[in-house]
Design a protein around this motif. Structure first.
Motif, PDB file in Angstrom:
ATOM      1  N   GLU B  12     -12.223 -35.432 -53.491  1.00  0.00           N
ATOM      2  CA  GLU B  12     -13.190 -36.103 -52.622  1.00  0.00           C
ATOM      3  C   GLU B  12     -14.568 -35.452 -52.641  1.00  0.00           C
ATOM      4  O   GLU B  12     -15.483 -35.928 -51.980  1.00  0.00           O
ATOM      5  CB  GLU B  12     -12.665 -36.123 -51.185  1.00  0.00           C
ATOM      6  CG  GLU B  12     -11.684 -37.251 -50.967  1.00  0.00           C
ATOM      7  CD  GLU B  12     -10.981 -37.119 -49.640  1.00  0.00           C
ATOM      8  OE1 GLU B  12     -11.414 -36.274 -48.834  1.00  0.00           O
ATOM      9  OE2 GLU B  12     -10.010 -37.849 -49.433  1.00  0.00           O
ATOM     10  N   SER B  13     -14.712 -34.353 -53.378  1.00  0.00           N
ATOM     11  CA  SER B  13     -15.990 -33.651 -53.326  1.00  0.00           C
ATOM     12  C   SER B  13     -17.041 -34.386 -54.166  1.00  0.00           C
ATOM     13  O   SER B  13     -16.749 -35.308 -54.907  1.00  0.00           O
ATOM     14  CB  SER B  13     -15.796 -32.230 -53.840  1.00  0.00           C
ATOM     15  OG  SER B  13     -15.266 -32.293 -55.140  1.00  0.00           O
ATOM     16  N   SER B  14     -18.277 -33.915 -54.026  1.00  0.00           N
ATOM     17  CA  SER B  14     -19.376 -34.604 -54.709  1.00  0.00           C
ATOM     18  C   SER B  14     -19.397 -34.242 -56.198  1.00  0.00           C
ATOM     19  O   SER B  14     -18.674 -33.358 -56.655  1.00  0.00           O
ATOM     20  CB  SER B  14     -20.689 -34.218 -54.066  1.00  0.00           C
ATOM     21  OG  SER B  14     -20.928 -32.852 -54.297  1.00  0.00           O
ATOM     22  N   LEU B 150     -23.812 -26.489 -52.358  1.00  0.00           N
ATOM     23  CA  LEU B 150     -23.993 -27.918 -52.656  1.00  0.00           C
ATOM     24  C   LEU B 150     -23.128 -28.764 -51.733  1.00  0.00           C
ATOM     25  O   LEU B 150     -23.587 -29.755 -51.152  1.00  0.00           O
ATOM     26  CB  LEU B 150     -23.608 -28.202 -54.109  1.00  0.00           C
ATOM     27  CG  LEU B 150     -24.606 -27.826 -55.183  1.00  0.00           C
ATOM     28  CD1 LEU B 150     -24.078 -28.266 -56.529  1.00  0.00           C
ATOM     29  CD2 LEU B 150     -25.950 -28.471 -54.917  1.00  0.00           C
ATOM     30  N   GLY B 151     -21.868 -28.368 -51.600  1.00  0.00           N
ATOM     31  CA  GLY B 151     -20.932 -29.148 -50.781  1.00  0.00           C
ATOM     32  C   GLY B 151     -21.344 -29.184 -49.323  1.00  0.00           C
ATOM     33  O   GLY B 151     -21.269 -30.218 -48.659  1.00  0.00           O
ATOM     34  N   ILE B 152     -21.804 -28.033 -48.800  1.00  0.00           N
ATOM     35  CA  ILE B 152     -22.196 -28.000 -47.386  1.00  0.00           C
ATOM     36  C   ILE B 152     -23.457 -28.823 -47.173  1.00  0.00           C
ATOM     37  O   ILE B 152     -23.602 -29.527 -46.166  1.00  0.00           O
ATOM     38  CB  ILE B 152     -22.362 -26.542 -46.915  1.00  0.00           C
ATOM     39  CG1 ILE B 152     -20.974 -25.909 -46.813  1.00  0.00           C
ATOM     40  CG2 ILE B 152     -23.035 -26.472 -45.572  1.00  0.00           C
ATOM     41  CD1 ILE B 152     -20.972 -24.488 -46.393  1.00  0.00           C
ATOM     42  N   MET B 153     -24.358 -28.766 -48.147  1.00  0.00           N
ATOM     43  CA  MET B 153     -25.544 -29.627 -48.064  1.00  0.00           C
ATOM     44  C   MET B 153     -25.132 -31.083 -47.965  1.00  0.00           C
ATOM     45  O   MET B 153     -25.615 -31.839 -47.116  1.00  0.00           O
ATOM     46  CB  MET B 153     -26.417 -29.433 -49.304  1.00  0.00           C
ATOM     47  CG  MET B 153     -27.464 -28.363 -49.139  1.00  0.00           C
ATOM     48  SD  MET B 153     -28.143 -27.919 -50.722  1.00  0.00           S
ATOM     49  CE  MET B 153     -28.896 -29.433 -51.221  1.00  0.00           C
ATOM     50  N   GLU B 154     -24.205 -31.436 -48.837  1.00  0.00           N
ATOM     51  CA  GLU B 154     -23.697 -32.820 -48.862  1.00  0.00           C
ATOM     52  C   GLU B 154     -23.120 -33.186 -47.486  1.00  0.00           C
ATOM     53  O   GLU B 154     -23.395 -34.254 -46.930  1.00  0.00           O
ATOM     54  CB  GLU B 154     -22.610 -32.915 -49.927  1.00  0.00           C
ATOM     55  CG  GLU B 154     -22.327 -34.302 -50.396  1.00  0.00           C
ATOM     56  CD  GLU B 154     -23.302 -34.720 -51.471  1.00  0.00           C
ATOM     57  OE1 GLU B 154     -23.287 -35.890 -51.810  1.00  0.00           O
ATOM     58  OE2 GLU B 154     -24.091 -33.870 -51.943  1.00  0.00           O
ATOM     59  N   ALA B 160     -26.024 -36.389 -40.951  1.00  0.00           N
ATOM     60  CA  ALA B 160     -27.282 -36.918 -40.416  1.00  0.00           C
ATOM     61  C   ALA B 160     -27.203 -38.417 -40.184  1.00  0.00           C
ATOM     62  O   ALA B 160     -27.879 -38.947 -39.312  1.00  0.00           O
ATOM     63  CB  ALA B 160     -28.416 -36.610 -41.386  1.00  0.00           C
ATOM     64  N   THR B 161     -26.358 -39.114 -40.957  1.00  0.00           N
ATOM     65  CA  THR B 161     -26.268 -40.563 -40.797  1.00  0.00           C
ATOM     66  C   THR B 161     -25.304 -40.964 -39.707  1.00  0.00           C
ATOM     67  O   THR B 161     -25.206 -42.123 -39.361  1.00  0.00           O
ATOM     68  CB  THR B 161     -25.815 -41.209 -42.122  1.00  0.00           C
ATOM     69  OG1 THR B 161     -24.498 -40.728 -42.406  1.00  0.00           O
ATOM     70  CG2 THR B 161     -26.747 -40.849 -43.244  1.00  0.00           C
ATOM     71  N   GLN B 162     -24.583 -39.994 -39.159  1.00  0.00           N
ATOM     72  CA  GLN B 162     -23.595 -40.316 -38.118  1.00  0.00           C
ATOM     73  C   GLN B 162     -24.258 -40.314 -36.752  1.00  0.00           C
ATOM     74  O   GLN B 162     -25.174 -39.542 -36.489  1.00  0.00           O
ATOM     75  CB  GLN B 162     -22.473 -39.272 -38.118  1.00  0.00           C
ATOM     76  CG  GLN B 162     -21.680 -39.259 -39.406  1.00  0.00           C
ATOM     77  CD  GLN B 162     -20.650 -40.347 -39.429  1.00  0.00           C
ATOM     78  OE1 GLN B 162     -20.120 -40.729 -38.398  1.00  0.00           O
ATOM     79  NE2 GLN B 162     -20.384 -40.885 -40.601  1.00  0.00           N
ATOM     80  N   ALA B 163     -23.752 -41.213 -35.888  1.00  0.00           N
ATOM     81  CA  ALA B 163     -24.302 -41.240 -34.538  1.00  0.00           C
ATOM     82  C   ALA B 163     -23.765 -40.082 -33.718  1.00  0.00           C
ATOM     83  O   ALA B 163     -24.473 -39.496 -32.916  1.00  0.00           O
ATOM     84  CB  ALA B 163     -23.945 -42.544 -33.852  1.00  0.00           C
ATOM     85  N   PRO B 172     -13.990 -32.117 -43.467  1.00  0.00           N
ATOM     86  CA  PRO B 172     -13.502 -32.270 -44.839  1.00  0.00           C
ATOM     87  C   PRO B 172     -14.539 -31.829 -45.864  1.00  0.00           C
ATOM     88  O   PRO B 172     -14.190 -31.165 -46.858  1.00  0.00           O
ATOM     89  CB  PRO B 172     -13.233 -33.765 -44.968  1.00  0.00           C
ATOM     90  CG  PRO B 172     -13.146 -34.256 -43.589  1.00  0.00           C
ATOM     91  CD  PRO B 172     -14.047 -33.400 -42.773  1.00  0.00           C
ATOM     92  N   GLY B 173     -15.810 -32.147 -45.621  1.00  0.00           N
ATOM     93  CA  GLY B 173     -16.860 -31.765 -46.559  1.00  0.00           C
ATOM     94  C   GLY B 173     -16.945 -30.258 -46.701  1.00  0.00           C
ATOM     95  O   GLY B 173     -17.020 -29.732 -47.818  1.00  0.00           O
ATOM     96  N   ILE B 174     -16.913 -29.561 -45.556  1.00  0.00           N
ATOM     97  CA  ILE B 174     -17.036 -28.106 -45.604  1.00  0.00           C
ATOM     98  C   ILE B 174     -15.797 -27.492 -46.245  1.00  0.00           C
ATOM     99  O   ILE B 174     -15.877 -26.553 -47.040  1.00  0.00           O
ATOM    100  CB  ILE B 174     -17.301 -27.558 -44.194  1.00  0.00           C
ATOM    101  CG1 ILE B 174     -18.713 -27.951 -43.781  1.00  0.00           C
ATOM    102  CG2 ILE B 174     -17.153 -26.055 -44.161  1.00  0.00           C
ATOM    103  CD1 ILE B 174     -19.090 -27.540 -42.412  1.00  0.00           C
ATOM    104  N   ALA B 175     -14.642 -28.067 -45.932  1.00  0.00           N
ATOM    105  CA  ALA B 175     -13.406 -27.545 -46.524  1.00  0.00           C
ATOM    106  C   ALA B 175     -13.443 -27.685 -48.039  1.00  0.00           C
ATOM    107  O   ALA B 175     -13.099 -26.747 -48.773  1.00  0.00           O
ATOM    108  CB  ALA B 175     -12.211 -28.290 -45.959  1.00  0.00           C
TER     109      ALA B 175
END
Lengths: 290, 227
Positions: B12-14, B150-154, B160-163, B172-175
């Motif tokens: 799932e990573s970038s 890179l992953g944490i930036m992502e 930022a797009t979440q309310a 999950p992104g940080i993991a």
């Protein structure tokens, strides 16, 4: 020199090394896969909480309207009962007075008869005079009777008038009830409008609410907002603080960011005036993990 | 998503993160190839040292030892380590001694030079690829860290797009970003351990080569001055 190592290091040992390295990584991947399948067996049930609940409280215009209508209805009911009681009391009083009067007349008649008998026995010679007096008295009595009848006539008329009035009252009441039913119907329609609009506002505010890290379950902030019929936000004030300044600020910001609620333009102006001029929003997070 | 496994995180990573992880995987593979190959070479060199020293000090005639080596070389072409040094020195010694015009000191010098060259060649063979291990050991943690950044930036860009900034959005992104650091460490640790171990055994083997060279040249010296 022909030992095991010499056999292993054919071509400087590279083939064996490659095989070992690839095997090691494949083993590692297999381990990861095994871990994953194990995880699946004892899959953790992560509770997915509802995102947010912003409740519309007390100030909810629908509830308020209903309460006012209910109060008015109860008051009218009480008034009607009061009137009825008063009318009954008046009727009872009248009946009592009538009976007294009749009794008094009866007594008077009896006395009169007695007196006649005495006069007949004691004073024969005065009979004629008596008769004359009697006649006069009877005349008077007749007059009194007529008077009484007139009085009764009057009473009857009064009773009829009262009856008419009661009927009118009943008719009026029926009319009023019909009007109330119509009003209730209108209120139901209004209720639906108000509910959809409130739902919309709630959703918009909820979407724009980003809670600070200091937010805790059970915190509660109430923001009073005032709006224009165009859906523009006039101002928002904190009427009840949650005790956490950041939380209050986040709630206030959410309202400002969600504005304008342009869907409110579609509401009839009377509905808007009754319900959305001023509105209180409760901000109460319930889904936090702490 | 009710459960997260390491493989899922990787998938799932970038793209940037995937590239970093792929390069780390390749580095790890290559370094393991090097580790295994170096292990075999070092072990062969060590066993070659002990077995040749045993034969050399067994009192066998040196020319016979040389002939034996020649026979092995003709059979399967595998003469390694200390024996190569011996053969280079002995060959040069015999060749120079047969030329009567060359004096004794020049013969000794020639033999020693030949042994030095053979020693240098052997040492070069032994320490080949070791710098690669050192590089992997010191660089791959940084590469992994780069992937994590890179992953944490992502993850934060996604946030930022979440309310609502809930933990479930970023976790999950940080993991998966941390997965890159884990892989960097996974590549680096064996490389560093193997590098340290191999440099230590390299020192051992080369010092035994030097010792042998000295001893052998003293034997040759005795031989040339005895007659």
């Amino acid at each position: 020199m022909n030992n095991a190592f010499n056999n292993l290091i054919i071509f400087n040992g590279y083939p064996l090394a490659v095989v070992v390295a690839v095997g090691l990584h494949v083993l590692l991947l297999a381990g990861l896969l095994y871990l994953q399948s194990n995880n699946e067996v004892e899959a953790l049930e992560l509770v997915q909480p509802t995102v947010i609940t912003a409740l519309f409280i007390d100030e909810n215009p629908q509830v308020r309207n209903e309460r006012v209508i209910e109060r008015q209805r109860v008051q009218r009911q009480q008034e009607r009962e009061e009137q009825q009681r008063a009318a009954e009391a008046a009727a009872a009083q009248q009946a009592r007075e009538e009976a007294e009067r009749q009794a008094a007349e009866q007594r008077a008649r009896e006395q009169e008869a007695e007196r006649q008998r005495q006069a007949l026995v004691e004073r024969e010679e005065l009979e004629r005079q008596r008769a004359e007096q009697e006649r006069l008295r009877q005349e008077r009595e007749r007059q009194q009777e007529a008077e009484r009848q007139r009085q009764q006539e009057l009473d009857r008329e009064q009773a009829q008038a009262a009856e008419r009035q009661r009927q009118e009252e009943a008719a009026r009441r029926r009319e009023r009830e019909a009007a109330e039913a119509a009003a209730a119907q209108a209120a139901r329609n209004e209720f639906e409008l108000v509910q959809s609009a409130t739902g919309l506002i709630q959703q918009l505010v909820q979407e724009h609410w980003s809670r600070p890290p200091s937010a805790r379950n059970g915190m509660r902030a109430i923001i009073q907002i005032r709006m224009l019929p165009t859906g523009e936000l006039l101002d928002a004030t904190i009427t009840q603080s949650s005790g956490d300044a950041a939380f209050d600020r986040s709630a206030e910001n959410a309202v400002y960011r969600a504005a304008p609620f342009s869907e409110l333009q579609d509401l009839p102006i009377n509905v808007f005036n009754a319900n959305f001029r001023s509105l209180s929003l409760i901000f109460e997070p319930q889904d936090l993990l702490n | 998503m009710n459960e997260i496994s390491p493989l899922q995180l990787i998938l799932e990573s970038s793209t940037g993160e995937k590239l970093v992880m792929l390069s780390l995987l390749v580095l790890s593979m290559i370094s393991w190839v090097v580790i295994v190959q170096r292990y075999l070479v070092m072990s062969a060199a060590k066993s070659g040292v002990s077995s040749f020293e045993e034969r050399f000090w067994s009192g066998m005639d040196l020319s016979q030892l040389y002939k034996e080596g020649t026979r092995i070389q003709q059979e399967d072409g595998q003469v390694v380590g200390m024996e190569t040094i011996f053969r280079a020195g002995f060959k040069e010694f015999m060749r120079l001694r047969q030329q009567s015009s060359v004096d004794k000191e020049a013969v000794m010098e020639g033999a020693q030079r030949a042994m030095r060259v053979a020693y240098a060649r052997e040492e070069e063979k032994l320490e080949r690829h070791l710098p690669f291990l050192a590089t992997v050991g010191s660089v791959s943690p940084y590469v992994g860290l780069f992937g994590t950044v890179l992953g944490i930036m992502e993850a934060f860009i996604g946030l930022a797009t979440q309310a609502q900034a809930t933990l479930q959005v970023v976790a999950p992104g940080i993991a998966s970003a941390l997965m890159a650091t884990a892989m960097g460490l996974f590549a680096a640790i064996p490389a560093v351990v193997a590098y340290n171990r191999f440099t230590a055994s390299l020192d051992g083997v080369t010092s035994s080569y030097i010792m042998f060279t000295d001893e052998f040249s003293s034997i040759l010296h005795r031989q040339i001055h005895s007659n």
